[in-house]
Motif scaffolding. Structure first.
Motif, PDB file in Angstrom:
ATOM      1  N   GLN A  10       7.186  -6.123 -31.853  1.00  0.00           N
ATOM      2  CA  GLN A  10       7.586  -7.325 -31.148  1.00  0.00           C
ATOM      3  C   GLN A  10       9.023  -7.773 -31.036  1.00  0.00           C
ATOM      4  O   GLN A  10       9.855  -6.770 -32.056  1.00  0.00           O
ATOM      5  CB  GLN A  10       6.749  -8.493 -31.190  1.00  0.00           C
ATOM      6  N   GLN A  11       9.757  -8.879 -31.005  1.00  0.00           N
ATOM      7  CA  GLN A  11      11.022  -8.945 -30.716  1.00  0.00           C
ATOM      8  C   GLN A  11      11.618  -9.225 -32.035  1.00  0.00           C
ATOM      9  O   GLN A  11      11.465 -10.082 -32.396  1.00  0.00           O
ATOM     10  CB  GLN A  11      11.221 -10.270 -29.775  1.00  0.00           C
ATOM     11  N   VAL A  18      18.058 -13.989 -24.317  1.00  0.00           N
ATOM     12  CA  VAL A  18      15.981 -14.385 -24.104  1.00  0.00           C
ATOM     13  C   VAL A  18      16.148 -13.150 -22.373  1.00  0.00           C
ATOM     14  O   VAL A  18      15.108 -13.238 -22.522  1.00  0.00           O
ATOM     15  CB  VAL A  18      15.885 -15.808 -24.093  1.00  0.00           C
ATOM     16  N   GLN A  21      13.394 -10.881 -22.479  1.00  0.00           N
ATOM     17  CA  GLN A  21      12.201 -11.803 -22.717  1.00  0.00           C
ATOM     18  C   GLN A  21      10.782 -12.357 -22.157  1.00  0.00           C
ATOM     19  O   GLN A  21      11.627 -12.859 -20.814  1.00  0.00           O
ATOM     20  CB  GLN A  21      11.995 -12.516 -24.420  1.00  0.00           C
ATOM     21  N   LEU A  41       5.088 -13.042 -26.974  1.00  0.00           N
ATOM     22  CA  LEU A  41       6.400 -12.953 -26.322  1.00  0.00           C
ATOM     23  C   LEU A  41       6.886 -11.298 -26.544  1.00  0.00           C
ATOM     24  O   LEU A  41       6.850 -10.760 -28.032  1.00  0.00           O
ATOM     25  CB  LEU A  41       7.441 -14.015 -27.376  1.00  0.00           C
ATOM     26  N   TYR A  42       7.601 -10.638 -25.849  1.00  0.00           N
ATOM     27  CA  TYR A  42       7.864  -9.235 -25.439  1.00  0.00           C
ATOM     28  C   TYR A  42       8.622  -9.209 -25.202  1.00  0.00           C
ATOM     29  O   TYR A  42       9.738  -9.373 -23.909  1.00  0.00           O
ATOM     30  CB  TYR A  42       6.961  -8.033 -24.797  1.00  0.00           C
ATOM     31  N   GLU A  43       9.811  -8.174 -25.322  1.00  0.00           N
ATOM     32  CA  GLU A  43      10.624  -7.689 -24.526  1.00  0.00           C
ATOM     33  C   GLU A  43      10.093  -7.087 -23.717  1.00  0.00           C
ATOM     34  O   GLU A  43       9.235  -6.256 -23.714  1.00  0.00           O
ATOM     35  CB  GLU A  43      11.648  -6.837 -25.033  1.00  0.00           C
TER      36      GLU A  43
END
Ligand code: PML
Length: 282
Positions: A10-11, A18, A21, A41-43
């Motif tokens: 994850q980030q 952001v 994101q 939450l991910y890139e």
């Protein structure tokens, strides 16, 4: 139940912009009945990998094969708030009956009334599991979420790569380094970071999973083995909030504010109720 899925890395960075994101939200249901959900939450670069893993999970869920899978991907515009994860403990517990006693004592000690505790148990032990969490007033015990069928879903939460590595290594030392445990800790840490939330009670709705937890700023994340019988389909989450607070900012925080864990707190082994109550952060 599984509220925030740790799929892939994850980030990591809290200080990055952001712009890249995204939040992924995924829901499984059969005959319009909720089976499971997840969010994280991910890139952008991780999205495909995450989707693949969600698809695999959808096909092998212990609560049955879904006939509908809904996936939503959204850009995140707000910079995430950075928090530490809650410290983790496992409490000695031999049966659902003992679990109820333990939970009641911890919640009472946190200033939550008997009425509110009973309300939470009544909701969580129903056969028909809730889709999201209930919000319960700590004193009067009334439910505050606007849509009781939908409940509240804590989302927009994740963990920094370094913090995830640290958490995994700490949990490994205790033999509990699983996605289920990490996902629950991440979610509970976000929930506990909401200023108006006093405590959370969770019973997994997975029939094959019998460990639940109580989480709060005071006690940390306290795992409770054998909180329900193997094969049981009960489960859900209840968030206890301070009496008299306005519920809208709480819901906004839980559902909309991006929060990322940037630091992993210590994870301890098995402790007794007495140790936890009298010296929660030893
Ligand atoms: C869930 O089914 O997602 C909830 C799991 C809660 C307990 C996880 C743990 O063992 O700490």
């Amino acid at each position: 139940m599984r509220a925030s899925k740790l799929v892939g890395s994850q980030q990591s960075a809290v200080n990055r912009t952001v712009n890249n994101q995204k939040t992924i939200d995924y829901r499984l249901s059969t005959d319009e009945i909720h089976i499971s959900g997840a969010e994280g939450l991910y890139e952008s670069s991780e999205i495909l990998k995450v989707l693949k893993e969600y698809a695999l999970r959808a096909l092998s869920h212990t609560r049955g094969k879904p006939d509908k899978v809904v996936i939503t991907i959204e850009n995140i515009k707000q910079k995430p708030r950075v928090i530490a994860s809650l410290p983790v403990t496992t409490i000695e517990c031999s049966s659902p009956k003992e679990a109820k006693r333990i939970v009641s004592q911890m919640l009472t000690d946190s200033g939550i009334s008997k009425k509110a505790i009973n309300r939470a148990f009544a909701l969580l032990i129903r056969k028909k599991t809730m889709r999201g969490a209930a919000i319960i007033a700590a004193e009067k015990g009334n439910r505050l979420e606007p849509d009781r069928l939908r409940g509240i879903r804590a989302s927009r939460l994740g963990i920094d790569k370094a913090a995830l590595r640290m958490m995994s290594s700490r949990l490994s030392a205790l033999g509990i380094n699983t996605d289920t445990v990490k996902e629950a800790i991440i979610l509970a840490s976000k929930v506990a970071s909401c200023p108006h939330i006093v405590a959370e009670l969770c019973i997994s709705d997975d029939p094959d999973y019998t460990t639940g937890y109580v989480a709060s700023k005071r006690f940390g994340y306290v795992r409770i083995p054998r909180i329900k019988h193997m094969g049981s389909r009960i489960g859900g989450r209840a968030f206890f909030v301070k009496e008299g607070v306005s519920v809208k900012p709480i819901i906004d925080y839980l559902e909309k504010t991006p929060v990322i864990i940037g630091k992993s707190a210590p994870c301890r082994g098995i402790m007794s109720l007495d140790e936890i109550i009298h010296d929660p952060h030893r």
